[in-house]
Scaffold this motif. Sequence first.
Motif, PDB file in Angstrom:
ATOM      1  N   THR A  80     -77.598  12.847  77.003  1.00  0.00           N
ATOM      2  CA  THR A  80     -76.348  12.145  76.724  1.00  0.00           C
ATOM      3  C   THR A  80     -76.099  12.014  75.222  1.00  0.00           C
ATOM      4  O   THR A  80     -75.475  11.064  74.769  1.00  0.00           O
ATOM      5  CB  THR A  80     -76.382  10.748  77.367  1.00  0.00           C
ATOM      6  OG1 THR A  80     -77.514  10.054  76.856  1.00  0.00           O
ATOM      7  CG2 THR A  80     -76.454  10.839  78.868  1.00  0.00           C
ATOM      8  N   VAL A  81     -76.570  12.979  74.447  1.00  0.00           N
ATOM      9  CA  VAL A  81     -76.453  12.915  72.988  1.00  0.00           C
ATOM     10  C   VAL A  81     -74.995  12.843  72.540  1.00  0.00           C
ATOM     11  O   VAL A  81     -74.624  11.995  71.722  1.00  0.00           O
ATOM     12  CB  VAL A  81     -77.172  14.114  72.326  1.00  0.00           C
ATOM     13  CG1 VAL A  81     -76.934  14.134  70.827  1.00  0.00           C
ATOM     14  CG2 VAL A  81     -78.661  14.065  72.629  1.00  0.00           C
ATOM     15  N   ARG A  90     -66.469   1.634  64.774  1.00  0.00           N
ATOM     16  CA  ARG A  90     -65.047   1.352  64.577  1.00  0.00           C
ATOM     17  C   ARG A  90     -64.686  -0.015  65.155  1.00  0.00           C
ATOM     18  O   ARG A  90     -63.951  -0.789  64.542  1.00  0.00           O
ATOM     19  CB  ARG A  90     -64.207   2.456  65.222  1.00  0.00           C
ATOM     20  CG  ARG A  90     -62.738   2.262  65.101  1.00  0.00           C
ATOM     21  CD  ARG A  90     -62.266   2.502  63.691  1.00  0.00           C
ATOM     22  NE  ARG A  90     -60.821   2.325  63.660  1.00  0.00           N
ATOM     23  CZ  ARG A  90     -60.171   1.835  62.648  1.00  0.00           C
ATOM     24  NH1 ARG A  90     -60.808   1.531  61.543  1.00  0.00           N
ATOM     25  NH2 ARG A  90     -58.882   1.680  62.691  1.00  0.00           N
ATOM     26  N   SER A  91     -65.212  -0.309  66.330  1.00  0.00           N
ATOM     27  CA  SER A  91     -64.934  -1.598  66.964  1.00  0.00           C
ATOM     28  C   SER A  91     -65.505  -2.751  66.152  1.00  0.00           C
ATOM     29  O   SER A  91     -64.867  -3.795  66.013  1.00  0.00           O
ATOM     30  CB  SER A  91     -65.510  -1.631  68.381  1.00  0.00           C
ATOM     31  OG  SER A  91     -64.887  -0.669  69.176  1.00  0.00           O
ATOM     32  N   ILE A  92     -66.715  -2.559  65.642  1.00  0.00           N
ATOM     33  CA  ILE A  92     -67.324  -3.606  64.816  1.00  0.00           C
ATOM     34  C   ILE A  92     -66.451  -3.877  63.592  1.00  0.00           C
ATOM     35  O   ILE A  92     -66.199  -5.032  63.238  1.00  0.00           O
ATOM     36  CB  ILE A  92     -68.752  -3.219  64.397  1.00  0.00           C
ATOM     37  CG1 ILE A  92     -69.683  -3.294  65.606  1.00  0.00           C
ATOM     38  CG2 ILE A  92     -69.271  -4.113  63.274  1.00  0.00           C
ATOM     39  CD1 ILE A  92     -71.061  -2.737  65.359  1.00  0.00           C
ATOM     40  N   TYR A  93     -65.980  -2.809  62.992  1.00  0.00           N
ATOM     41  CA  TYR A  93     -65.115  -2.972  61.827  1.00  0.00           C
ATOM     42  C   TYR A  93     -63.854  -3.746  62.197  1.00  0.00           C
ATOM     43  O   TYR A  93     -63.479  -4.707  61.526  1.00  0.00           O
ATOM     44  CB  TYR A  93     -64.741  -1.603  61.240  1.00  0.00           C
ATOM     45  CG  TYR A  93     -63.673  -1.713  60.184  1.00  0.00           C
ATOM     46  CD1 TYR A  93     -63.987  -2.180  58.913  1.00  0.00           C
ATOM     47  CD2 TYR A  93     -62.362  -1.372  60.470  1.00  0.00           C
ATOM     48  CE1 TYR A  93     -63.010  -2.301  57.943  1.00  0.00           C
ATOM     49  CE2 TYR A  93     -61.375  -1.488  59.504  1.00  0.00           C
ATOM     50  CZ  TYR A  93     -61.705  -1.956  58.249  1.00  0.00           C
ATOM     51  OH  TYR A  93     -60.731  -2.085  57.299  1.00  0.00           O
ATOM     52  N   ILE A  94     -63.224  -3.352  63.300  1.00  0.00           N
ATOM     53  CA  ILE A  94     -61.973  -4.002  63.713  1.00  0.00           C
ATOM     54  C   ILE A  94     -62.207  -5.457  64.085  1.00  0.00           C
ATOM     55  O   ILE A  94     -61.466  -6.342  63.660  1.00  0.00           O
ATOM     56  CB  ILE A  94     -61.331  -3.241  64.893  1.00  0.00           C
ATOM     57  CG1 ILE A  94     -60.785  -1.894  64.406  1.00  0.00           C
ATOM     58  CG2 ILE A  94     -60.215  -4.057  65.539  1.00  0.00           C
ATOM     59  CD1 ILE A  94     -60.344  -0.967  65.519  1.00  0.00           C
ATOM     60  N   VAL A  95     -63.241  -5.712  64.877  1.00  0.00           N
ATOM     61  CA  VAL A  95     -63.484  -7.072  65.356  1.00  0.00           C
ATOM     62  C   VAL A  95     -63.953  -7.993  64.239  1.00  0.00           C
ATOM     63  O   VAL A  95     -63.502  -9.130  64.130  1.00  0.00           O
ATOM     64  CB  VAL A  95     -64.490  -7.056  66.531  1.00  0.00           C
ATOM     65  CG1 VAL A  95     -64.921  -8.458  66.898  1.00  0.00           C
ATOM     66  CG2 VAL A  95     -63.865  -6.373  67.741  1.00  0.00           C
ATOM     67  N   VAL A 139     -69.998   7.043  71.558  1.00  0.00           N
ATOM     68  CA  VAL A 139     -70.121   5.589  71.673  1.00  0.00           C
ATOM     69  C   VAL A 139     -70.489   4.978  70.326  1.00  0.00           C
ATOM     70  O   VAL A 139     -69.931   3.953  69.931  1.00  0.00           O
ATOM     71  CB  VAL A 139     -71.150   5.207  72.757  1.00  0.00           C
ATOM     72  CG1 VAL A 139     -71.480   3.722  72.714  1.00  0.00           C
ATOM     73  CG2 VAL A 139     -70.639   5.596  74.133  1.00  0.00           C
ATOM     74  N   PHE A 140     -71.415   5.602  69.616  1.00  0.00           N
ATOM     75  CA  PHE A 140     -71.821   5.107  68.305  1.00  0.00           C
ATOM     76  C   PHE A 140     -70.618   5.018  67.367  1.00  0.00           C
ATOM     77  O   PHE A 140     -70.405   4.003  66.695  1.00  0.00           O
ATOM     78  CB  PHE A 140     -72.901   6.020  67.719  1.00  0.00           C
ATOM     79  CG  PHE A 140     -73.406   5.571  66.381  1.00  0.00           C
ATOM     80  CD1 PHE A 140     -74.235   4.471  66.278  1.00  0.00           C
ATOM     81  CD2 PHE A 140     -73.039   6.254  65.222  1.00  0.00           C
ATOM     82  CE1 PHE A 140     -74.698   4.042  65.037  1.00  0.00           C
ATOM     83  CE2 PHE A 140     -73.491   5.835  63.990  1.00  0.00           C
ATOM     84  CZ  PHE A 140     -74.323   4.726  63.889  1.00  0.00           C
TER      85      PHE A 140
END
Length: 141
Positions: free
Chosen positions: A54-55, A67-72, A61-62
Amino acid sequence: NTVSNLIMIIPPIFGAIQSVRDGLEKRYTAAYLALTVSFSISFCFFQVLCTEYTVMYGMLVFTLVLRSIYIVTWNFRKKLPPIIGVTTQFHAWWHILTGLSSYLHILFSLYTRTLYLRYRPKVKFLFGIWPVILLEPLRKH
């Protein structure tokens, strides 16, 4: 996600056991077991995501997580205490709440069916929070 699925695998197993003990219709045992299988499959799916083939998915996902961490964090999580940040994992809440609603739907169906069959169902709460249906013996007239 794996842990939030695990939470909804164990209670339906106990519901199935209780249905067999109470001699209820097999449909309730089947419903509890179907719920267990559904969340077991979801549990396994999230486990499979940890394997080596699942690389590409992992890289996607990584990237999305970064990106999500940045946005949130740019939004509001940065200002929240760490313990509250954990409770904002909405996909995990989705697992918990859909599992809970499925479980409660089975309980509601079981309760109304046993009333119709003239049993005496009682709602009890394990540990003061988890609802289960217990049947009292039929009254002899």
